[in-house]
Design a protein around this motif. Structure first.
Motif, PDB file in Angstrom:
ATOM      1  N   LEU A 122       0.982  -1.466  -0.030  1.00  0.00           N
ATOM      2  CA  LEU A 122      -0.121  -0.138  -0.093  1.00  0.00           C
ATOM      3  C   LEU A 122       1.217   1.306  -0.086  1.00  0.00           C
ATOM      4  CD1 LEU A 122      -2.663  -0.812   2.803  1.00  0.00           C
ATOM      5  CD2 LEU A 122      -2.942  -1.468  -0.249  1.00  0.00           C
ATOM      6  N   ASP A 123       1.993   1.072   0.394  1.00  0.00           N
ATOM      7  CA  ASP A 123       2.760   2.274   0.292  1.00  0.00           C
ATOM      8  C   ASP A 123       3.141   2.235  -0.957  1.00  0.00           C
ATOM      9  OD1 ASP A 123       4.723   3.627   1.406  1.00  0.00           O
ATOM     10  OD2 ASP A 123       6.173   2.321   1.827  1.00  0.00           O
ATOM     11  N   TYR A 124       2.353   4.028  -1.790  1.00  0.00           N
ATOM     12  CA  TYR A 124       2.537   4.831  -2.850  1.00  0.00           C
ATOM     13  C   TYR A 124       1.704   5.550  -3.231  1.00  0.00           C
ATOM     14  CZ  TYR A 124       2.071   4.500  -8.319  1.00  0.00           C
ATOM     15  OH  TYR A 124       1.740   4.894  -9.499  1.00  0.00           O
ATOM     16  N   PRO A 125       2.376   6.772  -3.673  1.00  0.00           N
ATOM     17  CA  PRO A 125       2.157   7.699  -3.018  1.00  0.00           C
ATOM     18  C   PRO A 125       0.468   7.985  -4.324  1.00  0.00           C
ATOM     19  CG  PRO A 125       3.936   8.369  -4.440  1.00  0.00           C
ATOM     20  CD  PRO A 125       3.850   6.735  -4.539  1.00  0.00           C
ATOM     21  N   GLY A 126       0.378   7.482  -5.049  1.00  0.00           N
ATOM     22  CA  GLY A 126      -0.627   6.869  -6.293  1.00  0.00           C
ATOM     23  C   GLY A 126      -1.820   6.007  -6.150  1.00  0.00           C
ATOM     24  N   VAL A 127      -3.261   6.135  -6.915  1.00  0.00           N
ATOM     25  CA  VAL A 127      -4.415   5.093  -6.633  1.00  0.00           C
ATOM     26  C   VAL A 127      -4.665   4.868  -8.034  1.00  0.00           C
ATOM     27  CG1 VAL A 127      -5.245   7.213  -6.364  1.00  0.00           C
ATOM     28  CG2 VAL A 127      -6.702   4.252  -5.976  1.00  0.00           C
ATOM     29  N   GLY A 128      -5.086   4.257  -8.651  1.00  0.00           N
ATOM     30  CA  GLY A 128      -5.898   3.888  -9.628  1.00  0.00           C
ATOM     31  C   GLY A 128      -6.558   5.103 -10.151  1.00  0.00           C
ATOM     32  N   PRO A 129      -6.712   5.431 -11.217  1.00  0.00           N
ATOM     33  CA  PRO A 129      -7.749   6.710 -11.878  1.00  0.00           C
ATOM     34  C   PRO A 129      -8.529   5.901 -11.889  1.00  0.00           C
ATOM     35  CG  PRO A 129      -6.845   5.496 -13.167  1.00  0.00           C
ATOM     36  CD  PRO A 129      -5.810   4.822 -12.635  1.00  0.00           C
ATOM     37  N   GLU A 130      -9.873   5.327 -11.869  1.00  0.00           N
ATOM     38  CA  GLU A 130     -11.049   4.915 -11.459  1.00  0.00           C
ATOM     39  C   GLU A 130     -11.801   4.668 -10.303  1.00  0.00           C
ATOM     40  OE1 GLU A 130     -11.949   1.226 -14.041  1.00  0.00           O
ATOM     41  OE2 GLU A 130     -14.202   2.187 -13.463  1.00  0.00           O
ATOM     42  N   HIS A 131     -10.427   5.160  -9.368  1.00  0.00           N
ATOM     43  CA  HIS A 131     -11.038   4.997  -8.294  1.00  0.00           C
ATOM     44  C   HIS A 131     -11.357   6.517  -7.552  1.00  0.00           C
ATOM     45  CE1 HIS A 131     -10.949   1.022  -6.410  1.00  0.00           C
ATOM     46  NE2 HIS A 131      -9.752   0.748  -6.306  1.00  0.00           N
ATOM     47  N   SER A 132     -10.373   7.777  -8.549  1.00  0.00           N
ATOM     48  CA  SER A 132     -10.018   8.865  -7.881  1.00  0.00           C
ATOM     49  C   SER A 132     -11.820   8.793  -8.587  1.00  0.00           C
ATOM     50  CB  SER A 132      -9.534   9.262  -8.767  1.00  0.00           C
ATOM     51  OG  SER A 132      -7.806   8.930  -8.074  1.00  0.00           O
ATOM     52  N   TRP A 133     -11.511   8.645  -9.937  1.00  0.00           N
ATOM     53  CA  TRP A 133     -13.298   8.629 -10.198  1.00  0.00           C
ATOM     54  C   TRP A 133     -13.545   8.414  -9.713  1.00  0.00           C
ATOM     55  CZ3 TRP A 133     -16.317   5.431 -12.593  1.00  0.00           C
ATOM     56  CH2 TRP A 133     -18.235   6.133 -13.788  1.00  0.00           C
ATOM     57  N   LEU A 134     -14.320   7.558  -8.934  1.00  0.00           N
ATOM     58  CA  LEU A 134     -15.280   6.646  -7.973  1.00  0.00           C
ATOM     59  C   LEU A 134     -15.538   7.481  -7.475  1.00  0.00           C
ATOM     60  CD1 LEU A 134     -15.222   3.316  -8.659  1.00  0.00           C
ATOM     61  CD2 LEU A 134     -17.125   4.476  -9.290  1.00  0.00           C
ATOM     62  N   HIS A 135     -14.571   8.409  -6.312  1.00  0.00           N
ATOM     63  CA  HIS A 135     -14.211   9.217  -5.737  1.00  0.00           C
ATOM     64  C   HIS A 135     -14.610  10.890  -5.893  1.00  0.00           C
ATOM     65  CE1 HIS A 135     -12.949  12.393  -2.668  1.00  0.00           C
ATOM     66  NE2 HIS A 135     -11.913  12.491  -2.713  1.00  0.00           N
ATOM     67  N   GLU A 136     -14.997  11.107  -7.149  1.00  0.00           N
ATOM     68  CA  GLU A 136     -14.684  12.456  -7.242  1.00  0.00           C
ATOM     69  C   GLU A 136     -16.641  12.545  -7.154  1.00  0.00           C
ATOM     70  OE1 GLU A 136     -12.949  14.236 -10.550  1.00  0.00           O
ATOM     71  OE2 GLU A 136     -11.330  14.446  -8.744  1.00  0.00           O
ATOM     72  N   ILE A 137     -17.494  11.349  -8.010  1.00  0.00           N
ATOM     73  CA  ILE A 137     -18.545  11.304  -7.885  1.00  0.00           C
ATOM     74  C   ILE A 137     -19.267  10.399  -7.034  1.00  0.00           C
ATOM     75  CG2 ILE A 137     -18.453  10.894 -10.519  1.00  0.00           C
ATOM     76  CD1 ILE A 137     -19.126   8.068 -10.160  1.00  0.00           C
ATOM     77  N   GLY A 138     -18.857  10.156  -6.314  1.00  0.00           N
ATOM     78  CA  GLY A 138     -19.010   9.790  -4.537  1.00  0.00           C
ATOM     79  C   GLY A 138     -20.206   8.156  -4.619  1.00  0.00           C
ATOM     80  N   ARG A 139     -19.731   7.710  -5.795  1.00  0.00           N
ATOM     81  CA  ARG A 139     -20.197   6.863  -5.803  1.00  0.00           C
ATOM     82  C   ARG A 139     -19.328   5.781  -4.410  1.00  0.00           C
ATOM     83  NH1 ARG A 139     -22.099   2.552  -4.545  1.00  0.00           N
ATOM     84  NH2 ARG A 139     -22.611   1.013  -5.623  1.00  0.00           N
ATOM     85  N   ALA A 140     -18.572   5.825  -4.259  1.00  0.00           N
ATOM     86  CA  ALA A 140     -17.170   4.765  -3.292  1.00  0.00           C
ATOM     87  C   ALA A 140     -16.803   5.907  -1.934  1.00  0.00           C
ATOM     88  CB  ALA A 140     -16.040   4.348  -3.931  1.00  0.00           C
ATOM     89  N   ASP A 141     -16.756   5.260  -1.390  1.00  0.00           N
ATOM     90  CA  ASP A 141     -16.563   5.852   0.056  1.00  0.00           C
ATOM     91  C   ASP A 141     -14.553   5.333   0.584  1.00  0.00           C
ATOM     92  OD1 ASP A 141     -18.993   7.367   0.294  1.00  0.00           O
ATOM     93  OD2 ASP A 141     -19.191   5.573   1.355  1.00  0.00           O
ATOM     94  N   TYR A 142     -14.054   7.051   0.430  1.00  0.00           N
ATOM     95  CA  TYR A 142     -12.305   6.127   0.684  1.00  0.00           C
ATOM     96  C   TYR A 142     -11.925   6.827   1.716  1.00  0.00           C
ATOM     97  CZ  TYR A 142     -12.269   4.960  -3.874  1.00  0.00           C
ATOM     98  OH  TYR A 142     -12.896   4.435  -5.050  1.00  0.00           O
ATOM     99  N   VAL A 143     -11.498   5.805   2.828  1.00  0.00           N
ATOM    100  CA  VAL A 143     -11.344   5.621   4.413  1.00  0.00           C
ATOM    101  C   VAL A 143     -10.149   5.797   4.319  1.00  0.00           C
ATOM    102  CG1 VAL A 143     -13.959   5.754   5.005  1.00  0.00           C
ATOM    103  CG2 VAL A 143     -12.544   3.732   5.529  1.00  0.00           C
ATOM    104  N   GLY A 144      -9.743   5.447   6.185  1.00  0.00           N
ATOM    105  CA  GLY A 144      -8.314   5.182   6.025  1.00  0.00           C
ATOM    106  C   GLY A 144      -8.280   4.159   7.285  1.00  0.00           C
ATOM    107  N   ALA A 145      -7.053   3.909   7.589  1.00  0.00           N
ATOM    108  CA  ALA A 145      -6.255   2.902   8.560  1.00  0.00           C
ATOM    109  C   ALA A 145      -5.150   2.921   8.993  1.00  0.00           C
ATOM    110  CB  ALA A 145      -7.287   0.862   9.023  1.00  0.00           C
ATOM    111  N   THR A 146      -4.954   2.885   9.891  1.00  0.00           N
ATOM    112  CA  THR A 146      -3.076   2.994  10.282  1.00  0.00           C
ATOM    113  C   THR A 146      -2.337   1.761  10.678  1.00  0.00           C
ATOM    114  OG1 THR A 146      -3.255   3.042  12.495  1.00  0.00           O
ATOM    115  CG2 THR A 146      -3.842   5.397  12.209  1.00  0.00           C
ATOM    116  N   ASP A 147      -1.411   1.990  10.223  1.00  0.00           N
ATOM    117  CA  ASP A 147      -0.467   0.776  10.635  1.00  0.00           C
ATOM    118  C   ASP A 147      -0.999   0.082  11.812  1.00  0.00           C
ATOM    119  OD1 ASP A 147       1.366   2.281   9.095  1.00  0.00           O
ATOM    120  OD2 ASP A 147       2.700   2.162   9.937  1.00  0.00           O
ATOM    121  N   ASP A 148      -0.722   0.805  13.226  1.00  0.00           N
ATOM    122  CA  ASP A 148      -1.343   0.124  14.337  1.00  0.00           C
ATOM    123  C   ASP A 148      -2.646  -0.609  14.437  1.00  0.00           C
ATOM    124  OD1 ASP A 148       0.764   1.538  15.085  1.00  0.00           O
ATOM    125  OD2 ASP A 148      -0.196   3.501  16.503  1.00  0.00           O
TER     126      ASP A 148
END
Lengths: 407, 271
Positions: free
Chosen positions: A317-343
């Motif tokens: 997961l150690d990558y500063p980018g993400v697939g463009p279709e995810h970026s699109w799903l984020h922009e149109i609000g079809r998918a939610d993007y959240v986070g989890a820490t190392d711990d």
């Protein structure tokens, strides 16, 4: 692999030009590579409509990869959390231990159709590298894997597996020595060896047609999940949770559900030390639009457009980018993007291991962390699927180290 | 007529091709790269390419990667780069300056603002490596409005049908990438170049410069004779890197050595 075709479908992307939505994706590469991408696009289009290609792929997916992968009801984890009914899509049971082989099998068959003899790939955690080295062994092809030097260090078991499989593993010392740098170096190799080399991209990123093609090969995850859930519960799941680096396992399980608005799709980015710690891999939550590695997408970058280093305990997961279709799903609000820490991932790794007897990859542990966090807030009728994208055997050294255990 | 067109026309009159050296902005620091830029025309540069440092130069070999890293470490940003060219232009109204780099820093700056500020600083052309014609719409109009040429790369892999498309988006000159590979690695043979040029000549009236893998005065002379110009980048940056001290700082040798090499190249190109 057939997407639905209604004009309002969210599954029709990308456009012929390779763009998702307003300018995401695309083909941002040097001229030397453009003709190769166009050739690849043509070859993939031809394969996609050729029944013999699908027949061949189905054969290998069933008898070699070991598909379908089970949809497992995680009873003890569900009881532990209290709330939503937790299912696990068991991609870690695939041959080589992750979802990566789904895509690799598709692309290696395509590379063979195109007459390529030499395969180049980038890898982070080594899961994609191992999958690629495996099919190269299977088909007797030359295999060169670029891997960040830091990742080589923290993923020794996978490095050795790749070497056993006959691959040449080249450590990349440029930059921070992680996946981003491996990707740069793989692209440099490809441009220098265009005549005989096939670049086997491991995630839903890179120049068109890779994001769409890798997605198509990974959609088997979501298609199976849909059918299996129908069989077990007689309906669609309510929530799907998957970890996101480049985003191939998430896209594979999300995509077949894009046109089912009742299904909530949640991508879990690795927030590393924390979303605002400056040491994170949360490209969507903390990044902005930019161009890297052939596509326009969300990237971690500074105000001058220089790409910043990502951080995650999980090399995949150690990558500063993400697939463009995810970026699109984020922009149109079809998918939610959240986070989890190392711990949180580390804790979920142990929880899953103890309650289900499944040692998940640290990548997948991010999805488990978020799913188990929200499960108690959901009703017991809620059907939640976690994509267990890989198994965690490769991570035991990292985990032992973080837990202060000497092996 | 643009500075680039004027320069190529003048060289045609002289009966020779152009020598186009490259330097990376702020490599190893702002002052040294500005001094180098200012001294280049006198040492024989006909046009000058300035690299815009980027964190992930995926089409470049190790030499340019290191130069970009030094430039970034020394604080290279687009405003600093424009400042550098602006300072250069005060004393040199004629030598064309071309920026070469990757799209992301340009997009982060804003394409329109970038073109305006670049033109104001006295920049003449842009080579954006990872912006093929298909993805150029963000830049095409604002570059044209500000009188900036978008210089197109043509590669050995570019087939005839594609060549037409690429050239339809080109202005200034055409940059022929002589090898399939990254910068500063392999070199094409004179025979390869002789074979490649007629196809380009038939498709465009623009001048053609050759780059990637041109290191020696002999190679520069041959390329500038076969085409209309030769770009030398990694060979000069390698010399520069070798003169730096252990901390990567410029030394008394830095400018003289790089300029001496440039003079040798110029002598060969001028026959």
């Amino acid at each position: 692999m057939t997407n639905s075709t209604g004009t309002n479908s969210l599954r029709n992307g990308p456009a012929e030009s390779g763009h998702f939505g307003d300018g995401l994706g695309g083909r941002f590469v040097a001229e030397t590579l453009m003709p190769l991408l166009l050739e690849l696009d043509d070859a993939y289009k031809a394969a996609k409509t050729d029944p013999s290609f699908h027949k061949e792929l189905s054969f290998y997916l069933k008898d070699y990869v070991g598909r379908p992968s089970p949809l497992w009801f995680a009873r003890r984890l569900t009881e532990h959390c209290g709330g939503a009914k937790l299912y696990m899509k068991r991609e870690e049971l695939n041959h080589t231990g992750s979802h990566k082989l789904n895509n690799v099998m598709g692309q290696i068959l395509l590379a063979r159709r195109m007459g390529r003899k030499r395969i180049v790939a980038e890898t982070g955690a080594g899961q994609h590298g191992v999958a690629t080295a495996t099919v190269c062994a299977l088909f007797g092809m030359q295999c060169v894997i670029y891997m960040g030097a830091v990742d080589v260090e923290r993923q020794q078991p996978n490095v050795f597996r790749m070497k056993l499989l006959g691959a040449e593993v080249i450590p990349v010392t440029a930059g921070a020595g992680t996946l981003k740098d491996a990707m740069n170096e793989a692209m440099r190799d490809w441009v220098a060896n265009v005549q005989n080399t096939y670049f086997l991209v491991g995630t839903v990123a890179g120049p068109h047609p890779y994001p769409a093609m890798v997605r198509d090969f990974q959609c088997v995850i979501g298609e199976e999940t849909k059918a299996q859930m129908q069989e077990k519960e007689g309906r669609l799941p309510d929530v799907i949770v998957a970890a996101i680096g480049g985003g191939s396992n998430a896209m594979g399980i999300f995509h077949p559900f894009l046109d089912d608005p009742s299904v909530r799709l949640i991508g879990v980015e690795a927030t590393g030390y924390g979303l605002d710690s400056g040491k994170t891999a949360a490209s969507i939550e903390r990044g902005s639009r930019g161009v890297l590695h052939g596509n326009r997408t969300y990237l971690l970058q500074d105000e001058n457009g220089q790409i910043t280093e990502a951080h995650s305990i999980s090399a995949g997961l150690d990558y500063p980018g993400v697939g463009p279709e995810h970026s699109w799903l984020h922009e149109i609000g079809r998918a939610d993007y959240v986070g989890a820490t190392d711990d949180e991932a580390l804790e979920a790794f142990q929880l899953c291991t103890r309650t289900e007897g499944i040692i998940p990859a640290l990548e997948s542990a991010h999805a488990i962390a978020y799913a188990t966090k929200i499960a108690p807030t959901l009703s017991p009728e809620t059907l939640l699927v976690i994509n267990i994208s890989g198994r965690g055997d490769k991570d035991i050294f990292t985990v032992a180290d973080r837990l202060g255990v000497k092996l | 007529m643009s500075r680039i067109a004027r320069r190529f026309a003048a060289l045609k009159q002289e009966g020779r091709g152009a020598l186009i050296p490259y330097l990376e902005a702020c490599d190893p620091d702002f002052e040294t790269s500005l001094t180098l830029l200012r001294a280049m025309p006198e040492a024989g540069a006909d046009l000058i390419e300035i690299g815009m440092p980027f964190s992930d130069p995926s089409a470049d070999g190790p030499v340019i990667q290191m130069a970009a890293r030094r430039g970034l470490k020394a604080g290279a940003t687009l405003p600093r780069l424009f400042e550098m060219v602006h300072a250069f232009r005060k004393n040199d109204p004629d030598t064309p300056v071309i920026l070469m780099g990757y799209l992301n820093p340009v997009e982060a700056y804003g394409p329109l603002r970038f073109c305006e500020d670049a033109a104001r600083a006295g920049i003449d052309g842009l080579i954006i490596v990872d912006m093929p014609p298909e993805e150029a719409s963000v830049m095409q109009a604002c570059a044209a409005e500000n009188g900036l040429d978008i210089i197109r790369l043509v590669a050995p892999t570019t087939d005839d049908a594609r060549l037409k498309l690429v050239l339809s988006h080109a202005s200034g000159f055409v940059y022929y990438v002589s090898i399939t590979g990254i910068t500063g690695t392999r070199s094409a043979s004179d025979a390869d170049l002789e074979a490649a040029l007629p196809r380009l000549r038939a498709a465009t009236d623009l001048p053609v410069a050759i780059g990637f893998g041109i290191r020696t005065p002999e190679q520069a002379a041959a390329a500038s004779r076969i085409a209309d110009g030769a770009v030398v980048a990694s060979a000069l940056l390698k010399t520069l890197a070798e003169t730096l001290d252990a901390e990567g700082r410029a030394t008394a040798e830095t400018l003289p050595k790089v300029l001496a090499q440039l003079q040798e190249l110029a002598k060969a190109v001028r026959g």
